[in-house]
Design a protein around this motif. Structure first.
Motif, PDB file in Angstrom:
ATOM      1  N   VAL A   1       0.653  -1.308  -0.104  1.00 32.68           N
ATOM      2  CA  VAL A   1      -0.202  -0.097   0.063  1.00 32.68           C
ATOM      3  C   VAL A   1       0.919   1.188  -0.025  1.00 32.68           C
TER       4      VAL A   1
ATOM      5  N   GLU B   1       2.617   1.531  -3.537  1.00 34.07           N
ATOM      6  CA  GLU B   1       2.009   1.605  -4.857  1.00 34.07           C
ATOM      7  C   GLU B   1       0.707   2.593  -4.496  1.00 34.07           C
ATOM      8  N   GLY B   2       0.372   3.060  -3.344  1.00 32.71           N
ATOM      9  CA  GLY B   2      -0.751   4.020  -3.201  1.00 32.71           C
ATOM     10  C   GLY B   2      -0.717   5.103  -3.919  1.00 32.71           C
TER      11      GLY B   2
ATOM     12  N   ASN C   1       0.558   5.465  -7.172  1.00 29.03           N
ATOM     13  CA  ASN C   1       0.174   4.916  -8.331  1.00 29.03           C
ATOM     14  C   ASN C   1      -1.425   4.470  -8.389  1.00 29.03           C
ATOM     15  N   TRP C   2      -2.048   3.834  -7.532  1.00 23.42           N
ATOM     16  CA  TRP C   2      -3.472   3.441  -7.563  1.00 23.42           C
ATOM     17  C   TRP C   2      -4.263   4.582  -6.928  1.00 23.42           C
TER      18      TRP C   2
ATOM     19  N   TRP D   1      -4.648   7.326  -3.368  1.00 24.22           N
ATOM     20  CA  TRP D   1      -4.935   7.028  -2.032  1.00 24.22           C
ATOM     21  C   TRP D   1      -6.430   6.731  -1.610  1.00 24.22           C
TER      22      TRP D   1
ATOM     23  N   SER E   1      -8.410   5.368  -3.590  1.00 25.99           N
ATOM     24  CA  SER E   1      -9.076   4.101  -4.249  1.00 25.99           C
ATOM     25  C   SER E   1      -9.442   2.929  -3.372  1.00 25.99           C
TER      26      SER E   1
ATOM     27  N   LEU F   1      -9.152  -0.169  -3.485  1.00 27.18           N
ATOM     28  CA  LEU F   1      -7.824  -1.158  -3.724  1.00 27.18           C
ATOM     29  C   LEU F   1      -6.882  -0.640  -2.313  1.00 27.18           C
ATOM     30  N   THR F   2      -6.589   0.620  -2.573  1.00 20.42           N
ATOM     31  CA  THR F   2      -5.527   1.169  -1.480  1.00 20.42           C
ATOM     32  C   THR F   2      -6.304   1.174  -0.039  1.00 20.42           C
TER      33      THR F   2
END
Length: 474
Positions: free
Chosen positions: A215, A218-219, A221-222, A224, A226, A228-229
């Motif tokens: 997290v 990659e947070g 990129n995804w 913060w 989202s 998924l995060t």
């Protein structure tokens, strides 16, 4: 067969050499991301995984290696770890594609766990008069290795190509394996506590840390916010909370959570996480500043060959701090040295943020950061060793090392998020991004310094109040 006395006299040197080797291996990567991106035909964001996967494996392996180092087979653990790191270095050096290269970088992640194993060996086999100095020295070697690793990476990568840096690491590791095999005492440690390995605790901590670090890495990129995060962050929180409950109930826990509530250990662990985050922001940004062209408004325009030397003062400062801590250890409390070291880091990171127009300024501030980090890293394991029994030292120190790694990952994520949102037309970070990132590093160091100052002040006032109450009662 070497006699026991000479073995003990050379043991600290061998352990320091093994730790230095692992620290240099850990430093491989940051300067080479742009080169690997070009050579292996992947994007820069994809090439960043050479850092991320190394960090992930290190965070998971470190507490496991620390707990195993409390067992009877310390030398076997150290040798096995060095051999696995050696295999990883060879794989990275000859990898035909980026996927195989990542496998090598993952195996190199065990380098993060060498420090607690070496400290456990020092605590067990060094004479009592050398234990505190030995533990402090081994912790300082980490920052020394980083300061040496960056220049070596730059020189080798520029002259012979990026693969040569990993070949050099492999050669270095071979010599470390031979030295450990010859000098470190053989046979099982008869004083080690016999207990079963905490597999549930290891699995829960590994999964929780892996989810958290993914997290953090990659947070940006995804996004913060989202799903998924947020979902992965909640999962990490639940798993790590479950891990704490399991450790409190375990008879032979991976990490003795109860001990972590001790004031000195809490002090060391909070410092490890906070300073790790603040320091990583600063060091990662300075590596960009060193190589960026002057047209950016912030770059020094150093070629790869020379860029690594910007970190060399960090190593020099850490070595100087090692000697200073050795002289002051018997006369000054470790908490005082810890606070003074953080004050140096805070001052120098602030100066680095405000005054970095010339190379000599950056070099001076890096020297002071090295002194501060050296003192801080020397004080943290010494504080832990004062409180924790020898049978649990490896796991306690390894958890401190994990917090440094997690803190560094958060620092990397923060600076990465800032840089990603402030990009110029030539795909380089803007000057404002560099300023904001360095300001965050200085602010983080300041927050750690103020928090620890208040903690120590409150503890002193509580001790004074208790003393006054006892005197009145008498």
């Amino acid at each position: 067969m070497v006699s026991k006395a000479p073995e003990r006299s050379r043991l600290l040197h061998v352990l320091s050499y093994a730790t230095l080797t692992s620290a240099i291996v850990s430093s491989l990567g940051m300067l080479l991301v742009p080169t690997v991106s070009i050579e292996m035909h992947v994007s820069v964001s994809t090439a960043q995984w050479m850092l991320t996967v190394n960090l992930l494996v290190g965070a998971v392996a470190t507490p496991i290696m620390g707990r195993l180092s409390d067992g009877p087979y310390k030398k076997r653990l150290l040798l096995s770890s060095l051999l696995i790191i050696l295999v990883g270095s060879v794989v990275a050096a000859v990898a035909p594609n980026f996927t195989i290269f990542l496998v090598g970088r993952a195996l190199q992640g065990l380098a993060y766990g060498i420090v607690p194993v070496s400290i456990a060996l020092a605590r067990r086999y060094l004479p009592e008069t050398m234990v505190q100095y030995g533990i402090s020295s081994l912790s300082i070697v980490v920052s020394t290795g980083l300061g040496l690793g960056y220049p070596l990476t730059g020189i080798l990568g520029d002259v012979f190509g990026f693969r040569s840096a990993f070949i050099f690491a492999a050669i270095f590791l071979v010599t470390a394996v031979i030295a450990v095999w010859r000098i470190v005492p053989s046979g099982p440690d008869t004083q080690a506590r016999a207990s079963s390995f905490d597999f549930p605790g290891a699995i829960l901590l590994g999964c929780g840390l892996m989810a958290l670090l993914v997290v953090v890495s990659e947070g940006s990129n995804w996004g913060w916010s989202s799903p998924l995060t947020i979902g992965l962050f909640l999962s990490a929180s639940i798993v790590l909370g479950t891990w704490v409950v399991v450790e409190l109930r375990a008879t032979g826990p991976l990490v003795n959570v109860r001990v972590l509530r001790n004031g000195d250990i809490l002090l060391a662990n909070v410092t490890a996480a906070g300073l790790g985050a603040a320091m990583y922001v600063t060091l990662s940004i300075i590596s960009l500043v060193a190589q960026a062209p002057k047209s950016t408004g912030y770059g020094i325009a150093l070629p790869l060959f020379w860029a690594g030397f910007v970190m060399l003062p960090l190593s020099v400062g850490s070595l100087g701090a090692n000697r200073l801590v050795r002289k002051l250890a018997g006369r000054v409390r470790m908490t005082v040295l810890l606070l003074f070291g953080i004050s140096l880091v805070t001052t120098s990171t602030t100066l680095l943020w405000l005054a970095r127009r010339h190379l000599w300024e950056i070099m001076v501030w890096m020297l002071l950061i090295g002194v501060g980090i050296g003192m801080t890293y020397a004080a943290m394991p010494a504080l832990i060793a004062k409180v924790v029994a020898a049978q649990e030292l490896g796991s306690a120190v390894s958890f401190n090392q994990v917090l440094r790694t997690v803190g560094g990952a958060f620092g990397s994520a923060v600076s990465g998020a800032v840089l990603a949102t402030h990009v110029s037309s030539d795909s380089r970070p803007t000057a404002s991004a560099i300023n904001v990132s360095l300001a965050l590093g200085a602010g983080g160091s300041t927050a750690v310094f103020l928090s620890l100052s208040m903690f120590l002040l409150n503890r002193r006032q509580s001790a004074s109040a208790t003393s006054s109450t006892s005197t009145t009662t008498l």
